[in-house]
Scaffold this motif. Sequence first.
Motif, PDB file in Angstrom:
ATOM      1  N   ALA A  18      -3.880   8.025 -34.334  1.00  0.00           N
ATOM      2  CA  ALA A  18      -4.909   6.974 -34.309  1.00  0.00           C
ATOM      3  C   ALA A  18      -4.363   5.627 -34.788  1.00  0.00           C
ATOM      4  N   ALA A  19      -3.333   5.649 -35.614  1.00  0.00           N
ATOM      5  CA  ALA A  19      -2.775   4.414 -36.174  1.00  0.00           C
ATOM      6  C   ALA A  19      -1.824   3.701 -35.203  1.00  0.00           C
ATOM      7  N   THR A  20      -1.484   4.345 -34.102  1.00  0.00           N
ATOM      8  CA  THR A  20      -0.537   3.750 -33.156  1.00  0.00           C
ATOM      9  C   THR A  20      -1.247   2.821 -32.181  1.00  0.00           C
ATOM     10  N   GLN A  21      -0.459   2.205 -31.334  1.00  0.00           N
ATOM     11  CA  GLN A  21      -1.008   1.361 -30.279  1.00  0.00           C
ATOM     12  C   GLN A  21      -1.800   2.232 -29.304  1.00  0.00           C
ATOM     13  N   PRO A  22      -2.665   1.608 -28.493  1.00  0.00           N
ATOM     14  CA  PRO A  22      -3.568   2.384 -27.638  1.00  0.00           C
ATOM     15  C   PRO A  22      -2.847   3.222 -26.579  1.00  0.00           C
ATOM     16  N   PRO A  24      -3.090   5.139 -22.671  1.00  0.00           N
ATOM     17  CA  PRO A  24      -1.951   6.048 -22.570  1.00  0.00           C
ATOM     18  C   PRO A  24      -0.636   5.302 -22.750  1.00  0.00           C
ATOM     19  N   TRP A  25       0.385   6.070 -23.105  1.00  0.00           N
ATOM     20  CA  TRP A  25       1.724   5.517 -23.176  1.00  0.00           C
ATOM     21  C   TRP A  25       2.466   5.969 -21.922  1.00  0.00           C
ATOM     22  N   LYS A  26       3.242   5.055 -21.342  1.00  0.00           N
ATOM     23  CA  LYS A  26       4.017   5.366 -20.137  1.00  0.00           C
ATOM     24  C   LYS A  26       5.430   4.832 -20.297  1.00  0.00           C
ATOM     25  N   SER A  27       6.374   5.686 -20.005  1.00  0.00           N
ATOM     26  CA  SER A  27       7.785   5.317 -20.066  1.00  0.00           C
ATOM     27  C   SER A  27       8.197   4.653 -18.761  1.00  0.00           C
ATOM     28  N   TRP A  28       8.832   3.494 -18.885  1.00  0.00           N
ATOM     29  CA  TRP A  28       9.371   2.777 -17.731  1.00  0.00           C
ATOM     30  C   TRP A  28      10.884   2.656 -17.912  1.00  0.00           C
ATOM     31  N   VAL A  29      11.636   3.216 -16.982  1.00  0.00           N
ATOM     32  CA  VAL A  29      13.095   3.213 -17.060  1.00  0.00           C
ATOM     33  C   VAL A  29      13.641   2.377 -15.911  1.00  0.00           C
ATOM     34  N   GLU A  30      14.416   1.368 -16.260  1.00  0.00           N
ATOM     35  CA  GLU A  30      15.015   0.465 -15.272  1.00  0.00           C
ATOM     36  C   GLU A  30      15.916   1.276 -14.342  1.00  0.00           C
ATOM     37  N   GLY A  31      15.785   1.031 -13.048  1.00  0.00           N
ATOM     38  CA  GLY A  31      16.568   1.759 -12.062  1.00  0.00           C
ATOM     39  C   GLY A  31      15.878   3.020 -11.570  1.00  0.00           C
ATOM     40  N   ARG A  32      14.994   3.579 -12.359  1.00  0.00           N
ATOM     41  CA  ARG A  32      14.225   4.755 -11.938  1.00  0.00           C
ATOM     42  C   ARG A  32      12.802   4.355 -11.540  1.00  0.00           C
ATOM     43  N   ASP A  33      12.174   3.526 -12.374  1.00  0.00           N
ATOM     44  CA  ASP A  33      10.772   3.162 -12.173  1.00  0.00           C
ATOM     45  C   ASP A  33      10.580   1.735 -11.670  1.00  0.00           C
ATOM     46  N   PHE A  34      11.568   0.904 -11.860  1.00  0.00           N
ATOM     47  CA  PHE A  34      11.513  -0.495 -11.427  1.00  0.00           C
ATOM     48  C   PHE A  34      12.924  -1.046 -11.422  1.00  0.00           C
ATOM     49  N   LEU A  35      13.093  -2.223 -10.827  1.00  0.00           N
ATOM     50  CA  LEU A  35      14.408  -2.859 -10.790  1.00  0.00           C
ATOM     51  C   LEU A  35      14.390  -4.121 -11.645  1.00  0.00           C
ATOM     52  N   GLY A  36      15.369  -4.292 -12.472  1.00  0.00           N
ATOM     53  CA  GLY A  36      15.498  -5.478 -13.328  1.00  0.00           C
ATOM     54  C   GLY A  36      14.719  -5.338 -14.622  1.00  0.00           C
ATOM     55  N   SER A  38      14.509  -4.244 -18.845  1.00  0.00           N
ATOM     56  CA  SER A  38      15.003  -3.215 -19.754  1.00  0.00           C
ATOM     57  C   SER A  38      13.993  -2.079 -19.844  1.00  0.00           C
ATOM     58  N   ASN A  39      14.453  -0.943 -20.315  1.00  0.00           N
ATOM     59  CA  ASN A  39      13.583   0.212 -20.504  1.00  0.00           C
ATOM     60  C   ASN A  39      12.549  -0.099 -21.578  1.00  0.00           C
ATOM     61  N   PHE A  40      11.330   0.417 -21.399  1.00  0.00           N
ATOM     62  CA  PHE A  40      10.294   0.211 -22.410  1.00  0.00           C
ATOM     63  C   PHE A  40       9.200   1.252 -22.258  1.00  0.00           C
ATOM     64  N   ILE A  41       8.372   1.361 -23.291  1.00  0.00           N
ATOM     65  CA  ILE A  41       7.171   2.187 -23.243  1.00  0.00           C
ATOM     66  C   ILE A  41       5.986   1.239 -23.194  1.00  0.00           C
ATOM     67  N   GLN A  42       5.190   1.385 -22.164  1.00  0.00           N
ATOM     68  CA  GLN A  42       3.958   0.597 -22.034  1.00  0.00           C
ATOM     69  C   GLN A  42       2.868   1.309 -22.832  1.00  0.00           C
ATOM     70  N   THR A  43       2.136   0.560 -23.641  1.00  0.00           N
ATOM     71  CA  THR A  43       1.039   1.146 -24.399  1.00  0.00           C
ATOM     72  C   THR A  43      -0.274   0.604 -23.872  1.00  0.00           C
ATOM     73  N   GLY A  44      -1.226   1.510 -23.687  1.00  0.00           N
ATOM     74  CA  GLY A  44      -2.535   1.133 -23.200  1.00  0.00           C
ATOM     75  C   GLY A  44      -2.473   0.636 -21.766  1.00  0.00           C
ATOM     76  N   GLN A  45      -3.635   0.236 -21.287  1.00  0.00           N
ATOM     77  CA  GLN A  45      -3.699  -0.337 -19.943  1.00  0.00           C
ATOM     78  C   GLN A  45      -4.943  -1.194 -19.831  1.00  0.00           C
ATOM     79  N   GLY A  46      -4.947  -2.068 -18.842  1.00  0.00           N
ATOM     80  CA  GLY A  46      -6.087  -2.958 -18.643  1.00  0.00           C
ATOM     81  C   GLY A  46      -6.388  -3.763 -19.897  1.00  0.00           C
ATOM     82  N   PRO A  47      -7.679  -3.886 -20.253  1.00  0.00           N
ATOM     83  CA  PRO A  47      -8.051  -4.681 -21.428  1.00  0.00           C
ATOM     84  C   PRO A  47      -7.565  -4.077 -22.749  1.00  0.00           C
ATOM     85  N   ASP A  48      -7.191  -2.789 -22.727  1.00  0.00           N
ATOM     86  CA  ASP A  48      -6.694  -2.128 -23.930  1.00  0.00           C
ATOM     87  C   ASP A  48      -5.179  -2.095 -23.980  1.00  0.00           C
TER      88      ASP A  48
END
Length: 91
Positions: A18-22, A24-36, A38-48
């Motif tokens: 509950a103390a973390t960022q909202p 869902p969390w989604k892993s984005w890996v450069e070269g696998r999920d997008f081009l250009g 750095s790798n990151f974890i997206q937290t939340g979506q939309g207004p959250d």
Amino acid sequence: MNSSLSELEFQEMDARTAATQPAPWKSWVEGRDFLGGSNFIQTGQGPDRGEDIEMTGATAADQDFMAAAWQDIPRLIAEVRRLRGLLSRSK
């Protein structure tokens, strides 16, 4: 040593989640999920949408695990509680 988890331990896990960022969390890996970029974890979506989490030294598998844990751990806790409830009713 008792390997069984107590309800207090589940409550502590819930509090850490509950103390973390909202979610869902989604892993984005450069070269696998997008081009250009750095790798990151997206937290939340939309207004959250929360802040992206960028790491160094993590493999893509490490990052995928960390991102998935936000969704996995609460589901595992709920399932253990459900199963314990069934067991206690059958006694």
